[in-house]
Scaffold this motif. Structure first.
Motif, PDB file in Angstrom:
ATOM      1  N   ASP A 121       0.626  -1.162   0.071  1.00  0.00           N
ATOM      2  CA  ASP A 121       0.222   0.305   0.309  1.00  0.00           C
ATOM      3  C   ASP A 121       0.565   1.437   0.159  1.00  0.00           C
ATOM      4  OD1 ASP A 121      -1.647  -2.212   1.605  1.00  0.00           O
ATOM      5  OD2 ASP A 121      -2.866  -1.014   0.712  1.00  0.00           O
ATOM      6  N   ASP A 122       1.727   1.463   0.658  1.00  0.00           N
ATOM      7  CA  ASP A 122       2.692   2.786   0.951  1.00  0.00           C
ATOM      8  C   ASP A 122       3.326   2.759  -0.235  1.00  0.00           C
ATOM      9  OD1 ASP A 122       1.870   3.261   3.384  1.00  0.00           O
ATOM     10  OD2 ASP A 122       3.160   1.553   4.357  1.00  0.00           O
ATOM     11  N   VAL A 123       4.376   1.396  -0.912  1.00  0.00           N
ATOM     12  CA  VAL A 123       4.853   1.424  -2.239  1.00  0.00           C
ATOM     13  C   VAL A 123       4.062   1.702  -2.876  1.00  0.00           C
ATOM     14  CG1 VAL A 123       6.106  -0.082  -3.567  1.00  0.00           C
ATOM     15  CG2 VAL A 123       6.566  -0.340  -1.194  1.00  0.00           C
ATOM     16  N   SER A 124       2.434   1.341  -3.163  1.00  0.00           N
ATOM     17  CA  SER A 124       1.768   2.149  -4.651  1.00  0.00           C
ATOM     18  C   SER A 124       1.463   3.460  -3.896  1.00  0.00           C
ATOM     19  CB  SER A 124       0.203   1.460  -3.854  1.00  0.00           C
ATOM     20  OG  SER A 124      -0.405   1.990  -4.714  1.00  0.00           O
ATOM     21  N   ALA A 125       1.533   4.207  -3.029  1.00  0.00           N
ATOM     22  CA  ALA A 125       1.245   5.612  -2.911  1.00  0.00           C
ATOM     23  C   ALA A 125       2.654   6.936  -3.170  1.00  0.00           C
ATOM     24  CB  ALA A 125       1.235   5.754  -1.862  1.00  0.00           C
ATOM     25  N   LYS A 126       3.808   5.089  -2.928  1.00  0.00           N
ATOM     26  CA  LYS A 126       4.715   6.109  -3.219  1.00  0.00           C
ATOM     27  C   LYS A 126       5.585   6.405  -5.008  1.00  0.00           C
ATOM     28  CE  LYS A 126       9.923   6.247  -1.491  1.00  0.00           C
ATOM     29  NZ  LYS A 126      11.061   5.521  -0.907  1.00  0.00           N
ATOM     30  N   THR A 127       4.950   5.120  -5.048  1.00  0.00           N
ATOM     31  CA  THR A 127       4.779   5.524  -6.519  1.00  0.00           C
ATOM     32  C   THR A 127       4.717   5.746  -8.057  1.00  0.00           C
ATOM     33  OG1 THR A 127       4.512   3.098  -7.187  1.00  0.00           O
ATOM     34  CG2 THR A 127       6.873   2.876  -6.546  1.00  0.00           C
ATOM     35  N   GLY A 128       3.087   5.369  -7.189  1.00  0.00           N
ATOM     36  CA  GLY A 128       1.922   5.921  -7.999  1.00  0.00           C
ATOM     37  C   GLY A 128       0.871   4.542  -8.955  1.00  0.00           C
ATOM     38  N   ILE A 129       2.011   3.155  -8.941  1.00  0.00           N
ATOM     39  CA  ILE A 129       1.144   2.235  -9.547  1.00  0.00           C
ATOM     40  C   ILE A 129       0.457   2.062  -8.653  1.00  0.00           C
ATOM     41  CG2 ILE A 129       1.871  -0.198 -10.209  1.00  0.00           C
ATOM     42  CD1 ILE A 129       5.280   0.856  -9.934  1.00  0.00           C
ATOM     43  N   ALA A 130      -0.571   1.775  -9.408  1.00  0.00           N
ATOM     44  CA  ALA A 130      -1.929   0.582  -8.555  1.00  0.00           C
ATOM     45  C   ALA A 130      -1.509  -0.086  -8.102  1.00  0.00           C
ATOM     46  CB  ALA A 130      -2.766   0.921 -10.313  1.00  0.00           C
ATOM     47  N   LEU A 131      -2.786  -0.341  -6.807  1.00  0.00           N
ATOM     48  CA  LEU A 131      -1.861  -1.458  -5.749  1.00  0.00           C
ATOM     49  C   LEU A 131      -1.949  -3.154  -6.561  1.00  0.00           C
ATOM     50  CD1 LEU A 131      -1.380  -2.514  -3.075  1.00  0.00           C
ATOM     51  CD2 LEU A 131      -3.888  -2.168  -2.085  1.00  0.00           C
ATOM     52  N   LYS A 132      -3.276  -2.628  -7.224  1.00  0.00           N
ATOM     53  CA  LYS A 132      -3.323  -3.968  -7.862  1.00  0.00           C
ATOM     54  C   LYS A 132      -2.263  -5.028  -9.022  1.00  0.00           C
ATOM     55  CE  LYS A 132      -6.802  -6.540 -11.077  1.00  0.00           C
ATOM     56  NZ  LYS A 132      -8.048  -6.407 -11.132  1.00  0.00           N
ATOM     57  N   SER A 133      -1.456  -3.770  -9.448  1.00  0.00           N
ATOM     58  CA  SER A 133      -0.609  -3.661 -10.066  1.00  0.00           C
ATOM     59  C   SER A 133       0.773  -4.386  -9.414  1.00  0.00           C
ATOM     60  CB  SER A 133      -0.236  -2.530 -11.099  1.00  0.00           C
ATOM     61  OG  SER A 133       0.390  -3.492 -11.744  1.00  0.00           O
ATOM     62  N   CYS A 134       0.848  -3.808  -8.578  1.00  0.00           N
ATOM     63  CA  CYS A 134       2.218  -3.894  -7.528  1.00  0.00           C
ATOM     64  C   CYS A 134       1.997  -5.139  -7.216  1.00  0.00           C
ATOM     65  CB  CYS A 134       1.786  -2.833  -6.494  1.00  0.00           C
ATOM     66  SG  CYS A 134       2.310  -1.173  -6.498  1.00  0.00           S
ATOM     67  N   ARG A 135       0.331  -6.158  -6.529  1.00  0.00           N
ATOM     68  CA  ARG A 135       0.926  -7.397  -5.519  1.00  0.00           C
ATOM     69  C   ARG A 135       0.900  -8.498  -7.167  1.00  0.00           C
ATOM     70  NH1 ARG A 135      -4.932  -5.227  -2.511  1.00  0.00           N
ATOM     71  NH2 ARG A 135      -3.710  -5.133  -0.938  1.00  0.00           N
ATOM     72  N   ARG A 136       0.716  -8.033  -8.087  1.00  0.00           N
ATOM     73  CA  ARG A 136       0.410  -8.886  -8.925  1.00  0.00           C
ATOM     74  C   ARG A 136       1.753  -8.804  -9.842  1.00  0.00           C
ATOM     75  NH1 ARG A 136       1.799  -7.782 -14.492  1.00  0.00           N
ATOM     76  NH2 ARG A 136       1.146  -5.724 -14.708  1.00  0.00           N
ATOM     77  N   GLN A 137       3.078  -7.700 -10.056  1.00  0.00           N
ATOM     78  CA  GLN A 137       4.248  -7.555  -9.897  1.00  0.00           C
ATOM     79  C   GLN A 137       4.997  -8.119  -8.941  1.00  0.00           C
ATOM     80  OE1 GLN A 137       5.996  -4.197 -11.621  1.00  0.00           O
ATOM     81  NE2 GLN A 137       3.287  -3.241 -11.867  1.00  0.00           N
ATOM     82  N   PHE A 138       4.695  -8.358  -7.601  1.00  0.00           N
ATOM     83  CA  PHE A 138       5.324  -8.914  -6.298  1.00  0.00           C
ATOM     84  C   PHE A 138       4.971 -10.174  -6.538  1.00  0.00           C
ATOM     85  CE2 PHE A 138       5.317 -10.551  -2.400  1.00  0.00           C
ATOM     86  CZ  PHE A 138       5.769  -9.870  -1.929  1.00  0.00           C
ATOM     87  N   ASP A 139       3.877 -10.650  -6.951  1.00  0.00           N
ATOM     88  CA  ASP A 139       3.896 -12.234  -6.868  1.00  0.00           C
ATOM     89  C   ASP A 139       4.354 -13.123  -8.075  1.00  0.00           C
ATOM     90  OD1 ASP A 139       1.574 -12.705  -5.091  1.00  0.00           O
ATOM     91  OD2 ASP A 139       0.068 -12.118  -6.297  1.00  0.00           O
ATOM     92  N   ASN A 140       4.713 -11.931  -9.536  1.00  0.00           N
ATOM     93  CA  ASN A 140       5.640 -12.314  -9.939  1.00  0.00           C
ATOM     94  C   ASN A 140       7.513 -12.936  -9.735  1.00  0.00           C
ATOM     95  OD1 ASN A 140       2.909 -13.073 -12.010  1.00  0.00           O
ATOM     96  ND2 ASN A 140       3.944 -10.888 -12.963  1.00  0.00           N
ATOM     97  N   PHE A 141       7.397 -11.651  -9.121  1.00  0.00           N
ATOM     98  CA  PHE A 141       8.880 -11.913  -8.288  1.00  0.00           C
ATOM     99  C   PHE A 141       9.254 -13.136  -7.585  1.00  0.00           C
ATOM    100  CE2 PHE A 141       9.334  -6.872  -8.377  1.00  0.00           C
ATOM    101  CZ  PHE A 141       9.277  -6.547 -10.077  1.00  0.00           C
ATOM    102  N   LYS A 142       7.832 -12.752  -6.850  1.00  0.00           N
ATOM    103  CA  LYS A 142       8.541 -14.212  -5.683  1.00  0.00           C
ATOM    104  C   LYS A 142       8.080 -15.841  -6.984  1.00  0.00           C
ATOM    105  CE  LYS A 142       6.035 -15.435  -1.324  1.00  0.00           C
ATOM    106  NZ  LYS A 142       4.980 -15.739  -0.701  1.00  0.00           N
TER     107      LYS A 142
END
Length: 311
Positions: A121-142
């Motif tokens: 949530d904090d990363v999304s606010a800082k980068t301006g990237i939608a939270l749903k997209s942040c979660r998808r990308q994080f899941d891809n990394f993992k």
């Protein structure tokens, strides 16, 4: 009692690149419809808002059904539910795993755990990237990390084999996997001027020259083992680095003038690289103790292979 149904019948699955990007960026159906309408799609096809909404919803539904296959890209070619040409499959996979450098920079070196995911949530606010997209990308990394963490062999090739990514994207994922495994400290304020691509370049050099897997052992290529540095010859190697860099970088004169202090600091740093904590602080030490500027840290000459440009 009447009921209205939207029915689509076809063979080859129709996938709209624009809608796919909106879905990947975390848009809702309504927001995607609004974005498409503002882009002039209604005028181009002389369609109504209702038709546009129905088409967008159908596309989103298809992407959501494809997503479980994208988690294991090799399955996409063998499934029979969606008739997608091979070249389109490659595009879907590549774009699904493409990530934002700003997000990767925020997560670089952090443990890919549930706790880190809660902070998105904090990363999304800082980068301006939608939270749903942040979660998808994080899941891809993992997902990539879990798949190749313990595999033997070249890291980039393992990623390409399991996820069918391009060489460029696979190399970027290799950097993320390497940093997640080695847990290098990259979040300190003094290192914020280093971009993701700066650190990804450094990761490629560390993987190539400073890991156990790089020298033909059976250990995974993410295992850092810097004990092989010969401290007695380190200063001599630095002299060769200076010779190779003469006239090629702007900071050369400054580096040559401070050679004594620089070599002493580098030898001191190298002497401690047998300890895990000191390995993790490598980039902090290079900036704080050796005072190396960005242009030297990420210069395309590896300190251990000073006579040849790093690839």
């Amino acid at each position: 009692m009447s009921m209205e149904l939207d029915v689509f019948v076809g063979n080859t699955t129709i996938l709209d690149d624009e809608v796919y990007k909106l879905w990947l960026d975390g848009y809702t159906v309504n927001d995607a419809v609004r974005a498409r309408a503002e882009g002039g799609v209604l005028q181009r096809f002389d369609a109504s808002v209702e038709v546009l909404h129905s088409d967008t919803m159908d596309q989103f539904r298809t992407f959501q059904m494809c997503e479980r296959l994208l988690h294991c890209p090799s399955k996409l070619a063998n499934q029979l539910l969606f008739q997608i040409p091979p070249q389109r499959q490659a595009v879907l996979i590549e774009r699904y795993y493409t990530f934002d450098n700003a997000l990767a920079r925020e997560l670089l070196g952090k443990k890919l755990s549930k706790g880190t995911k809660k902070d998105l949530d904090d990363v999304s606010a800082k980068t301006g990237i939608a939270l749903k997209s942040c979660r998808r990308q994080f899941d891809n990394f993992k997902r990539v990390f879990k798949a190749v963490e313990e595999l033997r062999g070249p890291l980039v090739e393992n990623i390409q084999h399991h996820f069918l990514l391009s060489d460029r994207l696979a190399r970027d994922y290799a950097a993320i996997v390497f940093f997640a495994n080695s847990r290098f400290e990259t979040g300190k304020r003094k290192l914020q001027y280093l971009s993701f691509q700066d650190l990804a370049f450094c990761a490629r050099q560390l993987i190539s020259y400073w890991t156990v897997g790089a020298v033909g052992t059976t250990a995974p290529p993410t295992t850092v083992q810097l004990q092989s540095l010969h401290l007695c010859g380190f200063t001599a190697e630095l002299v060769l680095v200076c010779a190779a860099l003469r006239g090629k970088i702007k900071v050369f004169n400054e580096m040559e003038a401070n050679f004594k202090n620089l070599s002493r600091a580098l030898v001191h740093i190298a002497a401690k690289l047998t300890h895990t904590k000191d390995v993790r602080d490598l980039f902090i030490d290079l900036v704080e103790k050796a005072g190396l500027p960005r242009s030297l840290i990420v210069h395309r000459y590896c300190p251990l292979q000073c006579n040849a440009p790093c690839k």
